[in-house]
Design an enzyme around this catalytic site. Sequence first.
Site: not given
Length: 447
Positions: A101, A321
């Site tokens: 992440d 992201d």
Amino acid sequence: MAAFISSPLSLLTLFFLLFHSSAAAASHHLKLPLLHRNPYPPTPSDALSADNHRLSLLFSAVRKHLRPRLPVTSAAPFGSGQYLVSLNLGTPPQPLLLIADTGSDLTWVSCSACRRHCSPHSAPFRPRRSATFSPHHCYSPACNLVPHPKNSPRCNRTRLHSTCRYQYSYADGSVTSGFFSTETTSFNTTAGKLLKFQHFNFGCGFWNSGPSLSGPSFNGGDGVLGLGRGPISFSSQLGRDFGHKFSYCLMDYTLSPPPTSYLLIGSGKSKLSYTPLLINPLSPTFYYIRIESVSIDNVKLRIPPSVWAIDEYGNGGAVVDSGTTITFLPEPAYRTILAVFERLVKLPESANPVPGFDLCLNVSSGASRESLPQLSFKLGGGAVFKPPPRNYFIDAAEGVKCLALQPVATDAGFAVIGNLMQQGYTFEFDKDRSRLGFTRRGCSVAP
Ligand SMILES: *[C@@H]1O[C@H](CO)[C@@H](O)[C@H](O)[C@H]1NC(C)=O
Ligand SMILES: *[C@@H]1O[C@H](CO)[C@@H](O)[C@H](O)[C@H]1NC(C)=O
Ligand SMILES: *[C@@H]1O[C@H](CO)[C@@H](O)[C@H](O)[C@H]1NC(C)=O
């Protein structure tokens, strides 16, 4: 996923006190395989950051050719749109699968207090089975690097076992809380050696809840590998010894058998297109890039540049992201893009609408890829990101492809380039030179 911004901790003094500049030559790197999970529309979130803590690196024999790497694979078999990294934690090592992440900083794993007779459902990481697990004391400087639960007991400096409690939130309302701790972590290298890092700071999560952490997007994951820009992230803690650079290539998860790709800490490929990484002081976790314009089939769309800008309150902008699947665009840009797509597609719309998508096409007649319009983004610095249509048209049902873009409100949200859009590219996050490199060449090939 993106972490939620709460109180911005700017502990500059602490940062310098703790900063352990073991500036080893950045000629070596760490490489980890990446795994992936099935597409699942997630929610973009925001971030919180903190400062950092020293990291000692145990090199047994770090030589130039010793290139540590972490495997990354798809979580598709688990019904999620995430990429997973496998790494070891503890002594003896306990293997874990963590969601990669870039939208959050904290690395945490789901923890269980059981020592023996653990149920098959107990959390994957067992600190009591590790000789090197050590929770930070609540009075330790490191404890200031993480947000605390609102009702956490006041720190009693003289009490021996007052552990440092953390509580980390994601924008979709997911929360993890537990003990902020240190552990030894280890990874395979390209040379087949095991590299160990001592005193890696992470969250031992005893209480984890919310859509991102328990829903389908989390199935198969044992926690989150925070790769954000903030100092406590995995990439920042390890990056000091590897030139503050990391890269990955997210493979197309629809391929069978699913290909393995790698998360590489350190220098990777050389021939890349670059765009500057922007800094938003209000969200230090995120890797912001500037979108200058969007074109479809080489025609530049009329979208005011201000739609893409970070405003004075820190809202807006565009982040890259890996923990978000779908791409989110500011509402006005999204509406324009959608209208142009609707006008240009030659295929019939699907008779059955798919919830969550505005444009779904009936491709049962065997549509060729050429029949889908080509989206491209002109980025800051002039680089052009022109992903293939498969990166933004997903198979939503048998014979149905949907435009995998979602709108976000401009006044509170920000654009997110999700992992689907990044497929088939190598992305290199270079913190020291504040730039993002990307290339479509040789994504699956080990650098
Ligand atoms: C490291 O490699 C060995 C042998 O290939 C494998 O059994 C082990 O699972 C790997 N560990 C990690 C953390 O990838
Ligand atoms: C802190 O802990 C010590 C030892 O357990 C105890 O004697 C003391 O009263 C505690 N102080 C506070 C303020 O709770
Ligand atoms: C797609 O088109 C075919 C005929 O071309 C039709 O039979 C089918 O029902 C359509 N499916 C959807 C989901 O629209």
